[in-house]
Design an enzyme around this catalytic site. Structure first.
Site, PDB file in Angstrom:
ATOM      1  N   TRP A   5      45.862  39.070  41.005  1.00 56.75           N
ATOM      2  CA  TRP A   5      44.420  38.799  41.028  1.00 56.75           C
ATOM      3  C   TRP A   5      43.714  39.522  39.882  1.00 56.75           C
ATOM      4  O   TRP A   5      42.573  39.209  39.553  1.00 56.75           O
ATOM      5  CB  TRP A   5      43.820  39.217  42.376  1.00 56.75           C
ATOM      6  CG  TRP A   5      43.703  40.717  42.571  1.00 56.75           C
ATOM      7  CD1 TRP A   5      44.696  41.637  42.414  1.00 56.75           C
ATOM      8  CD2 TRP A   5      42.526  41.456  42.936  1.00 56.75           C
ATOM      9  NE1 TRP A   5      44.224  42.897  42.689  1.00 56.75           N
ATOM     10  CE2 TRP A   5      42.900  42.828  43.012  1.00 56.75           C
ATOM     11  CE3 TRP A   5      41.211  41.112  43.233  1.00 56.75           C
ATOM     12  CZ2 TRP A   5      41.991  43.835  43.357  1.00 56.75           C
ATOM     13  CZ3 TRP A   5      40.320  42.123  43.576  1.00 56.75           C
ATOM     14  CH2 TRP A   5      40.702  43.458  43.634  1.00 56.75           C
ATOM     15  N   ASP A   6      44.399  40.476  39.275  1.00 57.26           N
ATOM     16  CA  ASP A   6      43.858  41.234  38.149  1.00 57.26           C
ATOM     17  C   ASP A   6      43.225  40.292  37.124  1.00 57.26           C
ATOM     18  O   ASP A   6      42.193  40.598  36.522  1.00 57.26           O
ATOM     19  CB  ASP A   6      44.975  42.018  37.441  1.00 57.26           C
ATOM     20  CG  ASP A   6      45.778  42.906  38.381  1.00 57.26           C
ATOM     21  OD1 ASP A   6      45.851  42.586  39.579  1.00 57.26           O
ATOM     22  OD2 ASP A   6      46.352  43.893  37.912  1.00 57.26           O
ATOM     23  N   LYS A  30      42.945  52.983  48.380  1.00 60.44           N
ATOM     24  CA  LYS A  30      43.653  53.100  47.105  1.00 60.44           C
ATOM     25  C   LYS A  30      42.691  52.740  45.964  1.00 60.44           C
ATOM     26  O   LYS A  30      42.799  53.230  44.852  1.00 60.44           O
ATOM     27  CB  LYS A  30      44.834  52.125  47.127  1.00 60.44           C
ATOM     28  CG  LYS A  30      45.750  52.191  45.945  1.00 60.44           C
ATOM     29  CD  LYS A  30      46.879  51.180  46.093  1.00 60.44           C
ATOM     30  CE  LYS A  30      47.836  51.216  44.929  1.00 60.44           C
ATOM     31  NZ  LYS A  30      48.742  50.072  44.931  1.00 60.44           N
ATOM     32  N   GLU A  89      44.900  48.427  48.975  1.00 57.23           N
ATOM     33  CA  GLU A  89      46.269  48.263  49.484  1.00 57.23           C
ATOM     34  C   GLU A  89      46.702  49.401  50.392  1.00 57.23           C
ATOM     35  O   GLU A  89      47.854  49.460  50.803  1.00 57.23           O
ATOM     36  CB  GLU A  89      47.231  48.107  48.308  1.00 57.23           C
ATOM     37  CG  GLU A  89      46.972  46.814  47.560  1.00 57.23           C
ATOM     38  CD  GLU A  89      47.872  46.612  46.352  1.00 57.23           C
ATOM     39  OE1 GLU A  89      48.366  47.607  45.798  1.00 57.23           O
ATOM     40  OE2 GLU A  89      48.062  45.449  45.966  1.00 57.23           O
TER      41      GLU A  89
HETATM   42  O1  IFM Z   1      46.872  43.767  41.649  1.00 57.10           O
HETATM   43  C1  IFM Z   1      47.052  45.129  41.601  1.00 57.10           C
HETATM   44  C2  IFM Z   1      46.682  45.700  42.947  1.00 57.10           C
HETATM   45  O2  IFM Z   1      45.333  45.490  43.238  1.00 57.10           O
HETATM   46  C3  IFM Z   1      46.957  47.190  42.992  1.00 57.10           C
HETATM   47  N1  IFM Z   1      48.345  47.404  42.703  1.00 57.10           N
HETATM   48  C4  IFM Z   1      48.721  46.943  41.395  1.00 57.10           C
HETATM   49  C5  IFM Z   1      48.471  45.446  41.248  1.00 57.10           C
HETATM   50  C6  IFM Z   1      48.827  45.012  39.831  1.00 57.10           C
HETATM   51  O3  IFM Z   1      47.979  45.601  38.910  1.00 57.10           O
END
Ligand code: IFM
Length: 737
Positions: free
Chosen positions: A323-324, A562, A454
């Site tokens: 989703w980044d 997080k 997360e």
């Molecule tokens: O998409 C992100 C997630 O929101 C947090 N952990 C890392 C992923 C990849 O950057």
């Protein structure tokens, strides 16, 4: 870019080589080259091609129905930069110390200097200049030139591929899901070789892909193995072509000058539309330029490839897109280069069939659910609580489509790609959600979901997810009406109807949002406040990031974030929250947020700036903007944090400048200047106009560089922006109490 900006780090000789490889890496959307030491191998070597991956089976201790069956892992390809150098007794210069490394962000040229030595401690100097072609995106060029040191005899150089040297630190070595995975099914072979060129092929047996890489001497003075005198201009230069089939490239024509020119002209055009300058702090200004530079380098431009979480700078997160892209990176492209934003959305469109299948696998009979982490669109995450359950991804993609449309009015895109995605995601949410009764009213809810944070999983009514779904329904409704008007045939061909649009509208109005009456803030989810707060006081610093030290179930039963979750919704939907509640909400969630995710700080910065809390905004921003240059997350060697690169642009444009597009589609600015800066300036494109926005203490100056007059709202007042410059005096900073 008005002047040359160069990235030059202090003490490169004592820096972690893995970090330097990532930081100084090159990319052009198609492939990336880590800045490895050309003489000796470092932590992670290699070249990465966007979309070139291999499958491997996922082995579960206890599997269940419809768990993804195969991993997708980006393939690390042989090093293009390696060169072997020998003295006249054929002793090799195997030791190499990096003396200097400079990346010119205005033309995309990397210049390095090394001191080489052999076992007899004789030294020579090696200068390396390299560039990646940004126009003919299959090419890369590198030039090595040598100078005598304590050794001044002839030298011999050999430029051959080393096929068995690809090394990565993987998830198998360390329990770190952010690393890559070892691949055992990759075939590397030499296809052809003569004095002036060598072609190798790398093929995958499971995904059935093949890449060929050719190295060739740019001129007859650069055979792959040659003798050089250190006295008469000892220089060799090589080109590389990286593609599916080398025969189709006229690589002889692509000399080093052309590659450098193509790179320089690309950067000139890119900065023209997306320049952003901070005055009064050179360090942050450089870091911001660097982030934008790397964001552009990582981005697939062909509609078939996307942006991996680490871009093309390293194999971390296995090269997956998350989703980044939609939430942190696409905004930059929407407002500076919408053509690229469109291509990134088309990539999602091209994965719709996988998304439809995934929805069915999850028992949702209509619509589509895009893959949480993937290269080709197939879900590959083996840990569904922090992946597939993050259904908000559908809403994130819809949000990006809405923003793209608002900033471009590209009805062709809507017709061919955009509306179908909005319809399918809205249908998914409609079928996945459920009607419930609360206080005698019918409300629409979403159960067993994971929001952006997360460290909290599988909850009911995550506030962020519900907001994104609501926005998805509204967009499907509004843009559906537009399409129905513009192209009824296309509208009907998707099986859409006015009744369906009306139902979306009705659901959107009745979505339930959890609220905490004690703190008077939006609740992250239904049960969030019934949990104890994580014992922060008893958690030593070396136990962060928590994910590497505590079982997920241990983390899930506490209030601990997080990354930004509810507050991200506040940033995206400013019209849904008043200033007082925003402050309460920010304060509450900030205290329980670890920022263990690199996607967090930029949001806190942007929101703090919107709130006028400049101290916090500035502090989060300085961490965000320098994240990879300071290795803040401790894993830059696995690749840069691409979402954060985009996030630092968001912090400036949507945070400090307070740029939003109102629900009526008007561009709005609420500038806040940090006390540490003299001012800042940036360019954006919006509905065919190019704007230059300059903010200094007490004054915003907006110039219509190109395009038709338009309205703009500054500090809540509407202005007409004509050809000439508009100057608006600010009403002063809002007090923070
Ligand atoms: O998409 C992100 C997630 O929101 C947090 N952990 C890392 C992923 C990849 O950057």
């Amino acid at each position: 870019m008005t002047k040359d900006i160069r990235l030059k780090l202090k003490d490169v000789s004592s820096s972690n080589p893995g970090n330097l490889e990532s930081v100084f890496s090159f990319g052009n959307g198609h492939f990336g080259v880590r800045a490895t030491n050309p003489i000796k191998s470092n932590a992670i070597e290699g070249t990465l091609v966007n979309g070139f991956f291999e499958y491997s089976p996922i082995t579960y201790g206890e599997a269940a129905a419809y768990y993804p069956k195969r991993n997708e892992t980006i393939v690390s390809l042989p090093n293009l930069r390696k060169i072997r150098v020998f003295d006249d007794s054929h002793d090799e210069f195997t030791h190499s110390t990096l003396v200097d490394m400079q990346l010119d962000l205005s033309d995309g040229k990397l210049v390095e200097e090394y001191e080489l030595s052999n076992d007899a401690h004789q030294t020579i100097k090696m200068m390396v200049t390299s560039a990646i072609d940004q126009k003919e995106v299959h090419f890369y060029g590198i030039e090595y030139s040598f100078e005598a040191g304590s050794y001044n005899g002839d030298i011999y150089v050999a430029k051959n591929f080393v096929l068995d040297e690809v090394k990565n630190v993987t998830q198998d070595d360390i329990d770190d899901p952010r690393k890559t995975r070892e691949l055992k099914s990759i075939k590397r072979e030499v296809v052809s070789r003569d004095d002036l060129s060598q072609t190798i092929a790398i093929s995958t047996s499971e995904s059935d892909q093949r890449i060929e890489i050719t190295v060739y001497g740019f001129d007859n003075n650069s055979p792959l193995e040659t003798k050089l005198s250190l006295i008469d201009e000892p220089k060799v230069s090589y080109g590389f072509v990286v593609g599916e089939k080398n025969e189709s490239f006229e690589f002889g024509k692509e000399d080093f000058e052309t590659i450098k020119q193509n790179s320089a002209s690309f950067w000139h055009d890119t900065w023209e539309n997306s320049e952003v300058t901070i005055s009064g702090n050179d360090e942050l200004n450089l870091a911001l330029h660097y982030n934008i530079f790397q964001l552009n380098q990582a981005t697939g431009r062909d509609g078939k490839t996307n942006i991996a979480a680490k871009g093309l700078t390293g194999p971390g997160y296995e090269g997956h897109t998350f989703w980044d892209t939609e939430m942190y990176m696409i905004p930059y492209f929407i407002y500076t280069n919408p053509e690229i934003a469109k291509k990134l959305l088309i990539y999602r469109y091209n994965t719709l069939d996988f998304a439809r299948i995934r929805a069915r696998e999850l028992g949702v009979n209509q619509g589509a659910l895009f893959a949480w982490r993937s290269i080709n669109g197939e879900e590959t995450s083996a840990y569904y609580p922090a992946s597939t359950a993050a259904y908000h991804l559908d809403g994130d993609i819809a949000y990006a489509i809405g923003n793209y449309y608002q900033a471009t009015h590209d009805t062709e895109f809507l017709k061919k790609y955009g509306f179908e995605m909005l319809l399918e995601t809205a249908r998914f949410f409609r079928e996945f959600g459920t009607w419930a009764q609360r206080d005698g009213e019918s409300v629409f809810e979403f159960h067993t979901v994971t929001g952006p944070d997360e460290y909290t999983a599988m909850v009911d009514n995550n506030y962020f997810t519900n907001r994104m779904a609501q926005n998805n329904f509204i967009l499907a409704y509004k843009l559906g009406l537009i399409l129905m008007e513009e192209d009824p045939e296309e509208f009907n061909s998707l099986g859409a109807s006015v009744e369906e649009l009306e139902l979306f509208k009705d659901i959107a109005e009745r979505i339930y949002f959890p609220y905490n009456f004690e703190y008077q803030i939006n609740a992250q989810d239904e049960t969030f406040f019934s949990k104890a707060i994580w014992p922060f006081d008893e958690t030593p610093k070396d136990k962060y990031p928590l994910l590497l030290h505590y079982h997920p179930l241990n983390i899930y039963r506490y209030q601990v974030n997080k990354q930004a979750d509810t507050v991200l919704a506040d940033l995206l939907f400013p019209e849904t929250i008043d200033d007082d509640q925003l402050k309460r909400e920010f304060d509450y969630y900030e205290k329980i947020t670890t920022h263990d995710s690199s996607l967090s700080r930029s949001i806190f910065s942007a929101l703090a700036a919107r709130m006028g809390n400049m101290e916090k905004a500035y502090s989060y921003f300085s961490d965000t903007v320098r994240m990879d240059l300071t290795d803040l997350q401790g894993n830059t060697e696995d690749g840069l944090h691409l979402a954060n690169l985009g996030g630092s642009w968001l912090s400036v444009v949507q945070g400090f400048a307070g740029m939003q597009v109102t629900s009526a589609g008007e561009l709005k600015l609420i500038p806040h200047l940090p006390a540490e800066w003299d001012g800042f300036e940036f360019r954006i494109v919006f509905n065919g106009r190019l704007l230059n926005i300059n903010i200094v203490d007490g004054k915003s100056t907006i110039k219509l560089v190109d395009g038709q007059p338009m309205n703009i709202i500054v500090d809540n007042k509407l202005y007409k922006l004509e050809k000439e410059t508009l100057e608006v005096l600010s009403k002063g900073e809002q007090p923070w109490d």
